[in-house]
Design a protein around this motif. Structure first.
Motif, PDB file in Angstrom:
ATOM      1  N   LEU A  41       0.666   1.281   7.988  1.00  0.00           N
ATOM      2  CA  LEU A  41       1.512   2.629   8.672  1.00  0.00           C
ATOM      3  C   LEU A  41       0.839   3.065   8.509  1.00  0.00           C
ATOM      4  O   LEU A  41       1.172   4.514   9.972  1.00  0.00           O
ATOM      5  N   LEU A  42      -0.355   3.756   7.799  1.00  0.00           N
ATOM      6  CA  LEU A  42      -0.691   5.306   8.037  1.00  0.00           C
ATOM      7  C   LEU A  42      -1.663   4.917  10.047  1.00  0.00           C
ATOM      8  O   LEU A  42      -1.662   6.254  10.481  1.00  0.00           O
ATOM      9  N   VAL A  43      -1.855   3.849  10.397  1.00  0.00           N
ATOM     10  CA  VAL A  43      -2.345   3.788  11.879  1.00  0.00           C
ATOM     11  C   VAL A  43      -0.834   4.531  12.585  1.00  0.00           C
ATOM     12  O   VAL A  43      -1.269   5.156  13.656  1.00  0.00           O
ATOM     13  N   ALA A  44      -0.099   3.451  12.165  1.00  0.00           N
ATOM     14  CA  ALA A  44       1.205   3.627  13.011  1.00  0.00           C
ATOM     15  C   ALA A  44       1.945   5.064  13.427  1.00  0.00           C
ATOM     16  O   ALA A  44       2.177   5.245  14.118  1.00  0.00           O
ATOM     17  N   LYS A  45       1.571   5.710  12.296  1.00  0.00           N
ATOM     18  CA  LYS A  45       2.363   7.151  11.901  1.00  0.00           C
ATOM     19  C   LYS A  45       0.599   7.908  12.860  1.00  0.00           C
ATOM     20  O   LYS A  45       1.320   9.118  13.492  1.00  0.00           O
ATOM     21  N   SER A  46      -0.427   8.485  12.791  1.00  0.00           N
ATOM     22  CA  SER A  46      -1.411   8.583  13.714  1.00  0.00           C
ATOM     23  C   SER A  46      -1.218   8.577  14.767  1.00  0.00           C
ATOM     24  O   SER A  46      -1.341   9.304  16.185  1.00  0.00           O
ATOM     25  N   LEU A  47      -1.399   6.874  15.551  1.00  0.00           N
ATOM     26  CA  LEU A  47      -1.200   6.268  16.727  1.00  0.00           C
ATOM     27  C   LEU A  47       0.592   7.549  17.587  1.00  0.00           C
ATOM     28  O   LEU A  47       0.283   7.382  18.938  1.00  0.00           O
ATOM     29  N   LEU A  72      -6.485   6.767   9.593  1.00  0.00           N
ATOM     30  CA  LEU A  72      -6.617   6.775   8.614  1.00  0.00           C
ATOM     31  C   LEU A  72      -6.450   8.456   7.969  1.00  0.00           C
ATOM     32  O   LEU A  72      -5.038   8.370   7.375  1.00  0.00           O
ATOM     33  N   CYS A  73      -6.726   8.891   8.115  1.00  0.00           N
ATOM     34  CA  CYS A  73      -6.897  10.173   7.340  1.00  0.00           C
ATOM     35  C   CYS A  73      -5.718  10.963   7.898  1.00  0.00           C
ATOM     36  O   CYS A  73      -4.953  12.002   7.283  1.00  0.00           O
ATOM     37  N   LEU A  74      -5.620  11.202   9.078  1.00  0.00           N
ATOM     38  CA  LEU A  74      -4.962  11.929  10.214  1.00  0.00           C
ATOM     39  C   LEU A  74      -3.161  10.896  10.079  1.00  0.00           C
ATOM     40  O   LEU A  74      -2.356  12.195   9.915  1.00  0.00           O
ATOM     41  N   GLY A  75      -2.821   9.793   9.907  1.00  0.00           N
ATOM     42  CA  GLY A  75      -1.997   9.064   9.128  1.00  0.00           C
ATOM     43  C   GLY A  75      -1.674   9.987   8.411  1.00  0.00           C
ATOM     44  O   GLY A  75      -0.010  10.183   7.855  1.00  0.00           O
ATOM     45  N   ALA A 123      10.431   4.157   5.488  1.00  0.00           N
ATOM     46  CA  ALA A 123       9.069   3.138   4.349  1.00  0.00           C
ATOM     47  C   ALA A 123       8.261   3.723   4.361  1.00  0.00           C
ATOM     48  O   ALA A 123       7.149   3.915   3.133  1.00  0.00           O
ATOM     49  N   LEU A 124       8.064   5.177   5.907  1.00  0.00           N
ATOM     50  CA  LEU A 124       6.483   6.123   5.490  1.00  0.00           C
ATOM     51  C   LEU A 124       6.279   6.890   4.016  1.00  0.00           C
ATOM     52  O   LEU A 124       6.294   7.600   3.343  1.00  0.00           O
TER      53      LEU A 124
END
Length: 491
Positions: free
Chosen positions: A102-108, A272-275, A460-461
């Motif tokens: 979820l975190l990586v998907a959010k950042s991308l 991960l930090c960006l997300g 979900a986020l």
């Protein structure tokens, strides 16, 4: 001494029997009247093998250069700064897969799926760990070779191909087997992004049971895979790491490389930090606390109880401290997935919400124990071998030796591994989804998985900050055990 040895053997074989309990229990409850074969299994095998090969290739390739960079930076940084860097590099593998996805998907701003998605997330999660493990083996085995090559003026590429890689051959083969098992039988990431073709065996077995109700067929596949892995792992060479270079001064190995490739294991940390930043800035905490509190409560309970059981099991193994031949059987015990364990506990009596949470944490503890034992705890016990030889020459009771010599030295490792397992347990949705009493209890990770399955990614986020904080609190609780023990030692 004989009484203590008998007690230690009893403790070890009790734990080993406990790990085999799911296999034995299912063997008595699931009938095997025929051998099953699903034609789609060939496609599943090809898909799993493809994603495993590509995940291994990218992790080892990028991890090798990351390891060289870690060695290079070791000669330029202080010891404490380098330890922090290593922890940062390895940190993505500590994060539960559903959180990482979820975190990586959010950042991308999109969710990679299919073969690309599975390989991408496997690399994001594990390239830092591969870099660190290869770096440690390079430091242990190749320092003198690197020093002599540097003095002789050997080109860096020739040193890597002719000196470094042959020296690390056995270690690389062990890593290949370790990550082959990890990728080939992974469940969470293939389930979330893989689809039917690249979901792998675990997702295939999951669908056999939950969608079609074919328990006997699915569990039969799991048992076959388990015994194949058990046989293969017994042939692995588990020799010591060889002579350790203890010289001081700059890292000669690091001088053979550059520090730019440290970007490979650091990119996942950046994503991960960006997300996480985007979630806190844009999503916020807009959730009904009355609806989320039961999920937080269930997550805390599962996470804490799993960590406590892991701590108890590792304490018992350190008390047993049997010869390496017994330990090798535990090293060989690699569960191919959660199906065997999960459905063994599902067949146990008891359907209340409280018993469901007990079953979830107990099943996860049995799943994680062989993994963390192979990861580092076995080596930690081996490091005490010389001290144990000395204590055996003295008329000291084993209970006193364990209390004053063994336990204080393994306590930090046990606390960290227990906290790590509590993190993974907080992010689990496979065992939780199978055993949880959804009418009276739940968990944050399972709720997030349900929302993702219904394509409600943004909602979900919203649960992500609560899941991160809940799991982090339990991890810090176990980390506090080490801090308290060290404070007592200093006082």
């Amino acid at each position: 001494m004989e009484k203590s040895l008998l007690l230690r053997r009893t403790v070890f074989y009790f734990l080993f029997s406990l790990l085999l309990f799911p296999l034995l229990f299912l063997g008595f409850h699931i009938p095997f009247h025929q051998l099953y074969w699903d034609p789609f299994l060939v496609d599943v095998f090809k898909g799993a093998l493809t994603q495993t090969f590509l995940s291994l290739l990218f992790c080892l390739f990028l991890g090798f250069f990351g390891a060289l960079s870690l060695s290079r930076l070791k000669s330029k940084m202080s010891a404490s700064s380098h330890r922090i860097l290593c922890f940062v590099v390895v940190s993505p593998c500590f994060i539960p897969p559903i959180v990482l996805v979820l975190l990586v998907a959010k950042s991308l701003s999109f969710l990679p799926t299919g073969l690309v998605g599975v390989v991408f997330y496997h690399v994001v999660m594990n390239v830092g760990l591969v870099s660190y493990l290869l770096h440690k083996q390079m430091e242990l085995k190749s320092q003198r070779v690197a020093r002599d090559s540097l003095v002789a003026g050997v080109p860096a590429l020739r040193f890597i191909l002719k000196g470094l890689l042959p020296e690390l051959k056995k270690d690389i083969l062990l890593l290949v087997f370790y990550f082959f098992v990890l990728f080939f039988f992974s469940f969470s990431i293939p389930f979330l992004v893989g689809g039917s073709v690249y979901g792998g065996f675990e997702v295939f077995i999951y669908e056999k049971i939950l969608l079609f109700g074919m328990w006997g067929e699915a569990i039969q596949y799991s048992l076959y895979l388990f015994f194949i892995l058990l046989i293969l792992s017994r042939f692995l060479d588990q020799e010591d790491s060889g002579e350790i270079w203890t010289g001081q001064g700059p890292s000669f190995l690091g001088s053979m490389s550059n520090s730019f490739s440290i970007i490979f294991p650091l990119v996942p940390v950046f994503l991960l930090c960006l997300g996480l930043s985007l979630i806190f800035l844009k999503s916020g905490w807009m959730l009904n606390m009355d609806s989320i509190f039961p999920l937080v409560h269930g997550t805390w309970f599962i996470s804490l109880l799993t960590g406590l059981q892991i701590f108890f099991y590792l304490s018992a193994l350190s008390f047993a401290y049997l010869p390496e031949k017994s330990g090798k059987w535990l090293l060989s015990l690699v569960y191919p997935g959660w199906v065997i364990v999960g459905f063994a506990f599902l067949l146990l009596p008891g359907d209340s919400a409280f018993l469901s949470l007990i079953k979830i944490s107990s099943a996860q503890a049995l799943l994680y124990l062989p993994f963390v034992y192979r990861l580092s705890f076995h080596q930690k016990l081996k490091d005490l071998k010389k001290q144990m030889v000395i204590t055996r020459t003295l008329p000291t009771p084993w209970a006193k030796t364990f209390k004053q010599v063994v336990f204080p030295q393994v306590l930090p490792q046990m606390a960290f591994l227990s906290g790590l397992c509590s993190l993974w347990a907080a992010g689990d949705f496979a065992i939780t989804g199978l055993l949880i009493d959804s009418q009276h209890s739940g968990s944050l990770a399972y709720e997030i998985k349900e929302l993702m399955s219904n394509y409600r990614l943004e909602k979900a986020l919203l649960y992500m900050p609560s899941l991160l904080l809940s799991s982090l609190l339990v991890f810090l609780l176990f980390s506090g055990i080490t801090y308290v023990s060290r404070s007592k030692d200093l006082s």
